[in-house]
Design a protein around this motif. Sequence first.
Motif, PDB file in Angstrom:
ATOM      1  N   MET A   1       0.843  -1.176   0.000  1.00 32.94           N
ATOM      2  CA  MET A   1       0.000   0.000   0.000  1.00 32.94           C
ATOM      3  C   MET A   1       0.889   1.240   0.000  1.00 32.94           C
ATOM      4  SD  MET A   1      -3.038   0.983   2.602  1.00 32.94           S
ATOM      5  CE  MET A   1      -2.246   1.912   3.875  1.00 32.94           C
ATOM      6  N   THR A   2       0.606   2.174  -0.880  1.00 32.32           N
ATOM      7  CA  THR A   2       1.406   3.390  -0.938  1.00 32.32           C
ATOM      8  C   THR A   2       0.604   4.576  -0.440  1.00 32.32           C
ATOM      9  OG1 THR A   2       0.757   3.787  -3.216  1.00 32.32           O
ATOM     10  CG2 THR A   2       2.802   2.573  -2.863  1.00 32.32           C
ATOM     11  N   GLU A   3       1.318   5.546   0.051  1.00 26.92           N
ATOM     12  CA  GLU A   3       0.703   6.777   0.500  1.00 26.92           C
ATOM     13  C   GLU A   3       1.447   7.934  -0.143  1.00 26.92           C
ATOM     14  OE1 GLU A   3       1.942   7.613   4.779  1.00 26.92           O
ATOM     15  OE2 GLU A   3       2.095   5.444   4.624  1.00 26.92           O
ATOM     16  N   LYS A   4       1.118   9.130   0.211  1.00 30.45           N
ATOM     17  CA  LYS A   4       1.756  10.302  -0.375  1.00 30.45           C
ATOM     18  C   LYS A   4       2.766  10.909   0.590  1.00 30.45           C
ATOM     19  CE  LYS A   4      -1.933  11.560  -3.512  1.00 30.45           C
ATOM     20  NZ  LYS A   4      -1.331  10.926  -4.649  1.00 30.45           N
ATOM     21  N   VAL A   5       3.812  11.501   0.019  1.00 31.45           N
ATOM     22  CA  VAL A   5       4.756  12.315   0.782  1.00 31.45           C
ATOM     23  C   VAL A   5       4.099  13.684   0.924  1.00 31.45           C
ATOM     24  CG1 VAL A   5       7.039  13.358   0.820  1.00 31.45           C
ATOM     25  CG2 VAL A   5       6.729  11.152  -0.261  1.00 31.45           C
ATOM     26  N   ASN A   6       4.118  14.241   2.125  1.00 33.51           N
ATOM     27  CA  ASN A   6       3.479  15.525   2.366  1.00 33.51           C
ATOM     28  C   ASN A   6       4.510  16.603   2.668  1.00 33.51           C
ATOM     29  OD1 ASN A   6       0.686  14.566   2.335  1.00 33.51           O
ATOM     30  ND2 ASN A   6       1.274  13.465   4.174  1.00 33.51           N
ATOM     31  N   LEU A   7       4.380  17.737   1.996  1.00 32.21           N
ATOM     32  CA  LEU A   7       5.169  18.924   2.317  1.00 32.21           C
ATOM     33  C   LEU A   7       4.217  19.858   3.060  1.00 32.21           C
ATOM     34  CD1 LEU A   7       7.754  20.639   2.071  1.00 32.21           C
ATOM     35  CD2 LEU A   7       6.787  21.569  -0.039  1.00 32.21           C
ATOM     36  N   PHE A  58      11.324   6.421  -4.084  1.00 28.82           N
ATOM     37  CA  PHE A  58      10.693   5.337  -3.322  1.00 28.82           C
ATOM     38  C   PHE A  58       9.276   5.047  -3.834  1.00 28.82           C
ATOM     39  CE2 PHE A  58      13.528   7.556  -0.207  1.00 28.82           C
ATOM     40  CZ  PHE A  58      14.467   6.555  -0.080  1.00 28.82           C
ATOM     41  N   PRO A  59       9.154   4.579  -5.095  1.00 31.61           N
ATOM     42  CA  PRO A  59       7.820   4.383  -5.672  1.00 31.61           C
ATOM     43  C   PRO A  59       7.012   3.256  -5.021  1.00 31.61           C
ATOM     44  CG  PRO A  59       9.481   3.462  -7.108  1.00 31.61           C
ATOM     45  CD  PRO A  59      10.212   4.206  -6.029  1.00 31.61           C
ATOM     46  N   TYR A  60       7.677   2.345  -4.313  1.00 30.97           N
ATOM     47  CA  TYR A  60       6.940   1.268  -3.654  1.00 30.97           C
ATOM     48  C   TYR A  60       6.406   1.717  -2.294  1.00 30.97           C
ATOM     49  CZ  TYR A  60       8.701  -1.559  -7.417  1.00 30.97           C
ATOM     50  OH  TYR A  60       8.979  -2.041  -8.673  1.00 30.97           O
ATOM     51  N   LEU A  61       6.797   2.912  -1.851  1.00 33.67           N
ATOM     52  CA  LEU A  61       6.288   3.474  -0.593  1.00 33.67           C
ATOM     53  C   LEU A  61       5.295   4.604  -0.838  1.00 33.67           C
ATOM     54  CD1 LEU A  61       9.545   3.795   1.569  1.00 33.67           C
ATOM     55  CD2 LEU A  61       7.907   1.913   1.523  1.00 33.67           C
ATOM     56  N   PHE A  62       5.564   5.427  -1.876  1.00 37.79           N
ATOM     57  CA  PHE A  62       4.777   6.638  -2.081  1.00 37.79           C
ATOM     58  C   PHE A  62       4.215   6.715  -3.490  1.00 37.79           C
ATOM     59  CE2 PHE A  62       8.273   7.900   0.883  1.00 37.79           C
ATOM     60  CZ  PHE A  62       7.494   7.918   2.035  1.00 37.79           C
ATOM     61  N   SER A  63       2.978   7.163  -3.583  1.00 36.43           N
ATOM     62  CA  SER A  63       2.327   7.325  -4.884  1.00 36.43           C
ATOM     63  C   SER A  63       2.200   8.805  -5.227  1.00 36.43           C
ATOM     64  CB  SER A  63       0.947   6.673  -4.864  1.00 36.43           C
ATOM     65  OG  SER A  63       0.127   7.323  -3.896  1.00 36.43           O
ATOM     66  N   GLY A  64       3.259   9.541  -5.003  1.00 36.05           N
ATOM     67  CA  GLY A  64       3.240  10.971  -5.302  1.00 36.05           C
ATOM     68  C   GLY A  64       3.351  11.796  -4.042  1.00 36.05           C
ATOM     69  N   MET A  84      17.461   6.443   5.843  1.00 32.98           N
ATOM     70  CA  MET A  84      17.749   5.014   6.047  1.00 32.98           C
ATOM     71  C   MET A  84      16.469   4.237   6.374  1.00 32.98           C
ATOM     72  SD  MET A  84      20.794   4.674   5.203  1.00 32.98           S
ATOM     73  CE  MET A  84      20.852   2.937   5.518  1.00 32.98           C
ATOM     74  N   VAL A  85      15.570   4.834   7.124  1.00 33.12           N
ATOM     75  CA  VAL A  85      14.283   4.198   7.422  1.00 33.12           C
ATOM     76  C   VAL A  85      13.530   3.937   6.118  1.00 33.12           C
ATOM     77  CG1 VAL A  85      12.016   4.557   8.505  1.00 33.12           C
ATOM     78  CG2 VAL A  85      14.097   5.188   9.742  1.00 33.12           C
ATOM     79  N   LEU A  86      13.514   4.921   5.225  1.00 32.39           N
ATOM     80  CA  LEU A  86      12.822   4.767   3.944  1.00 32.39           C
ATOM     81  C   LEU A  86      13.487   3.712   3.069  1.00 32.39           C
ATOM     82  CD1 LEU A  86      12.112   8.530   3.167  1.00 32.39           C
ATOM     83  CD2 LEU A  86      10.491   6.818   4.016  1.00 32.39           C
ATOM     84  N   ILE A  87      14.808   3.710   3.024  1.00 29.93           N
ATOM     85  CA  ILE A  87      15.539   2.703   2.245  1.00 29.93           C
ATOM     86  C   ILE A  87      15.242   1.301   2.772  1.00 29.93           C
ATOM     87  CG2 ILE A  87      17.850   1.793   1.727  1.00 29.93           C
ATOM     88  CD1 ILE A  87      18.785   4.762   1.586  1.00 29.93           C
ATOM     89  N   ASP A  91      13.469  -1.172  -0.019  1.00 29.55           N
ATOM     90  CA  ASP A  91      14.267  -2.185  -0.715  1.00 29.55           C
ATOM     91  C   ASP A  91      13.625  -3.567  -0.758  1.00 29.55           C
ATOM     92  OD1 ASP A  91      16.046  -0.259  -1.434  1.00 29.55           O
ATOM     93  OD2 ASP A  91      17.693  -0.965  -0.171  1.00 29.55           O
ATOM     94  N   PRO A  92      13.066  -4.086   0.353  1.00 32.07           N
ATOM     95  CA  PRO A  92      12.427  -5.406   0.255  1.00 32.07           C
ATOM     96  C   PRO A  92      11.218  -5.406  -0.682  1.00 32.07           C
ATOM     97  CG  PRO A  92      12.798  -4.816   2.559  1.00 32.07           C
ATOM     98  CD  PRO A  92      13.116  -3.612   1.738  1.00 32.07           C
ATOM     99  N   LEU A  93      10.472  -4.305  -0.722  1.00 32.97           N
ATOM    100  CA  LEU A  93       9.316  -4.219  -1.628  1.00 32.97           C
ATOM    101  C   LEU A  93       9.771  -4.198  -3.086  1.00 32.97           C
ATOM    102  CD1 LEU A  93       7.240  -1.524   0.300  1.00 32.97           C
ATOM    103  CD2 LEU A  93       6.900  -4.002   0.299  1.00 32.97           C
ATOM    104  N   GLU A  94      10.843  -3.473  -3.348  1.00 32.34           N
ATOM    105  CA  GLU A  94      11.385  -3.411  -4.699  1.00 32.34           C
ATOM    106  C   GLU A  94      11.927  -4.771  -5.132  1.00 32.34           C
ATOM    107  OE1 GLU A  94      14.110  -0.315  -7.140  1.00 32.34           O
ATOM    108  OE2 GLU A  94      14.942  -1.012  -5.243  1.00 32.34           O
ATOM    109  N   LYS A  95      12.623  -5.457  -4.227  1.00 27.74           N
ATOM    110  CA  LYS A  95      13.173  -6.781  -4.540  1.00 27.74           C
ATOM    111  C   LYS A  95      12.051  -7.773  -4.839  1.00 27.74           C
ATOM    112  CE  LYS A  95      16.179 -10.490  -2.861  1.00 27.74           C
ATOM    113  NZ  LYS A  95      15.605 -11.393  -3.792  1.00 27.74           N
ATOM    114  N   ALA A  96      11.000  -7.746  -4.041  1.00 25.00           N
ATOM    115  CA  ALA A  96       9.869  -8.656  -4.264  1.00 25.00           C
ATOM    116  C   ALA A  96       9.221  -8.394  -5.621  1.00 25.00           C
ATOM    117  CB  ALA A  96       8.847  -8.511  -3.144  1.00 25.00           C
ATOM    118  N   ALA A  97       9.061  -7.134  -5.976  1.00 24.14           N
ATOM    119  CA  ALA A  97       8.466  -6.796  -7.272  1.00 24.14           C
ATOM    120  C   ALA A  97       9.365  -7.247  -8.417  1.00 24.14           C
ATOM    121  CB  ALA A  97       8.218  -5.294  -7.352  1.00 24.14           C
ATOM    122  N   THR A  98      10.668  -7.067  -8.268  1.00 20.90           N
ATOM    123  CA  THR A  98      11.620  -7.499  -9.290  1.00 20.90           C
ATOM    124  C   THR A  98      11.600  -9.017  -9.423  1.00 20.90           C
ATOM    125  OG1 THR A  98      13.019  -5.590  -8.827  1.00 20.90           O
ATOM    126  CG2 THR A  98      14.041  -7.433  -9.993  1.00 20.90           C
TER     127      THR A  98
END
Length: 126
Positions: A1-7, A58-64, A84-87, A91-98
Amino acid sequence: MTEKVNLVKLNADQVALAKKENGERKKITHAVVCGDYGQMFGTEKQCEKYFSAWSHIFPYLFSGGQKLKNFEFESYKTTPELVMVLIDAHDPLEKAATDRKIASMSKPAPQKGAKKKGFLARLLGI
């Protein structure tokens, strides 16, 4: 599930609370909020840099991303080592998708126009 980065543009009360938590001498006007992963406080220029990049990095964490003027913080403390928390979360989500993509590519594609063999022909290998 992705969410948005907020400024988030902080109001005067929020700036005071953020400075109290992060250091009175810090220049704080904005925050970048990354959902449950954490947040960071800084100037508009500092925060805009991260805000603009993180939804792409971080496209596997955030959808914009979205810019907000009203946001209620649970805490005004910057998350230590937020990058580092975001990485570590991404990374595990990206690896699973790959891995899923590679697995789907390794299946032989059916040939167009080829007649499908019947059960007996497959069993006898002819």
